[in-house]
Design an enzyme around this catalytic site. Structure first.
Site, PDB file in Angstrom:
ATOM      1  N   THR A 102       0.770  -1.393  -0.393  1.00 28.44           N
ATOM      2  CA  THR A 102      -0.322   0.522   0.589  1.00 28.44           C
ATOM      3  C   THR A 102       0.796   1.400   0.414  1.00 28.44           C
ATOM      4  OG1 THR A 102      -0.273   0.207   2.460  1.00 28.44           O
ATOM      5  CG2 THR A 102      -1.870  -0.935   1.582  1.00 28.44           C
ATOM      6  N   GLN A 141      -5.750   7.836   6.317  1.00 27.07           N
ATOM      7  CA  GLN A 141      -5.196   8.704   5.646  1.00 27.07           C
ATOM      8  C   GLN A 141      -5.610   9.087   3.929  1.00 27.07           C
ATOM      9  OE1 GLN A 141      -3.537   5.628   7.193  1.00 27.07           O
ATOM     10  NE2 GLN A 141      -3.416   6.237   9.809  1.00 27.07           N
ATOM     11  N   ASP A 164      -5.532  14.423   7.327  1.00 26.78           N
ATOM     12  CA  ASP A 164      -4.078  14.300   7.763  1.00 26.78           C
ATOM     13  C   ASP A 164      -4.237  14.981   6.079  1.00 26.78           C
ATOM     14  OD1 ASP A 164      -3.777  12.577   8.912  1.00 26.78           O
ATOM     15  OD2 ASP A 164      -2.556  11.527   8.534  1.00 26.78           O
ATOM     16  N   ASP A 191      -7.093  15.189  12.815  1.00 27.03           N
ATOM     17  CA  ASP A 191      -5.304  15.175  12.577  1.00 27.03           C
ATOM     18  C   ASP A 191      -5.306  16.160  10.918  1.00 27.03           C
ATOM     19  OD1 ASP A 191      -5.341  14.291  14.860  1.00 27.03           O
ATOM     20  OD2 ASP A 191      -4.765  12.169  13.861  1.00 27.03           O
TER      21      ASP A 191
END
Length: 341
Positions: A102, A141, A164, A191
């Site tokens: 990934t 993310q 993110d 975040d």
């Protein structure tokens, strides 16, 4: 539902990556038009101080600016950042086409730069990967921009994603790369401004997105991972935080202590900014892991206004003194670097 803001105000059609712009060797200004590739223009840069002008359109491609492309300027052809959009849709858990695994968080970025002295202005960088479209992926993310070069300057840039959105990093654990964001718009949910760079956000707009989940908090704006030796982490000054979610659904920040740098001492100062009701005013900070409580980190505020800035439980909102605030300014963080608007 796919987010509409990515395409708002775009003049021109969708552009597929792969075509190359008409370039001349040694040219100081390179133009990218619909049908061209931004990455091809980056690859054609053959010296420092070059400028790439991207004309109105939506460019669906990944752009990577290597360290050798120093002092590069990448800008939209108009002053409206909505007119030029560079967008892709990789996530942390997206499988690479070659089957090697990934992408990971950093590898998911639509835009990556390691180049010192980079200026990006008047355009949009987006990652439009959506959790709802990929329930099989747990690494959610999906970064819009990943920057880790010293003297990185973003001016009038929109950064759009969910988790993110903006990764402000450094080129090495013991290097304190400086980044400056002025008049930028940054949206996301979890975040969505994070990393260990010395990063100053001035006159910026942070916006938390609506999330169709039952739990709270629904996300956090900041997740700094500042190195312990660095006196300066993330600074937001004269900015504003708004929300598309219900009141109190978001936290202002939580500390990120990475597994590869457990000595990190996250630093965040939000000062002279307006914080809207989307931020939990009673308990604006939370932990990422209980082993690293936010109370032990360098989280401070100073002269903020708005319903999300109300100090109702003083121990939950550490404030700078006037003398301390003098050490948390743009000039203190950026040192001898004076980015030009």
């Amino acid at each position: 539902m796919r987010r509409r803001t990515v395409l708002t105000g775009i003049a021109g059609g969708l552009v597929a990556a792969g075509a190359g712009p008409a370039l001349a060797v040694g040219r100081r200004v390179l133009h990218v038009r619909p049908g061209d590739s931004v990455q091809a223009a980056v690859d054609a840069v053959d010296g420092p101080g070059r400028t790439i002008v991207v004309h109105p359109g939506t460019y669906r491609e990944v752009v990577d600016i290597p360290v050798a492309k120093a002092e590069l300027t990448l800008r939209g052809a108009t002053r409206d950042p909505r007119d030029v959009v560079i967008v892709y849709d990789n996530a942390n858990g997206t499988q690479k086409p070659d089957g090697s695994g990934t992408y990971g968080t950093a590898g998911s970025a639509t835009f990556t730069s390691a180049a010192p002295g980079l200026t990006v202005r008047d355009l949009t960088l987006a990652n439009d990967w959506l959790r709802a479209d990929h329930p099989e992926i747990t690494g959610t993310q999906a970064v819009a921009a990943y920057t880790y070069g010293d003297r990185t300057h973003f001016e009038n840039v929109r950064l759009l994603a969910h988790q993110d959105t903006l990764f402000v990093e450094t080129s090495a654990l013991d290097v304190f790369d400086r980044q400056y964001f002025h008049r930028c718009y940054i949206e996301g949910d979890v975040d969505f401004v994070f990393g260990r760079a010395t990063a100053v956000f001035e006159d910026c707009h942070f916006r938390t997105l609506r999330r169709d989940v039952a739990f709270t908090p629904k996300g956090m704006v900041f997740a700094p991972s500042t190195a312990r030796a660095n006196p300066h982490g993330i600074l937001a000054v004269r900015s504003r935080i708004t929300s598309a979610a219900e009141d109190g659904a978001y936290k202002l920040a939580r500390p990120w202590v990475p597994s590869y740098e457990t000595t990190a001492w996250p630093s965040l100062v939000v000062r002279d900014s307006r914080i809207g009701p989307g931020i939990d005013a009673v308990a604006p900070y939370t932990n990422m892991r209980e082993a690293y409580p936010w109370q032990s980190m360098r989280f401070r505020e100073y002269r903020n206004t708005g319903p999300g800035a109300a100090v109702t439980v003083p121990e939950n909102r550490p404030q700078l003194t006037g003398a301390e605030a003098e050490k948390h300014t743009r000039s203190a963080y950026l040192g001898d670097w004076r980015p030009r608007a």
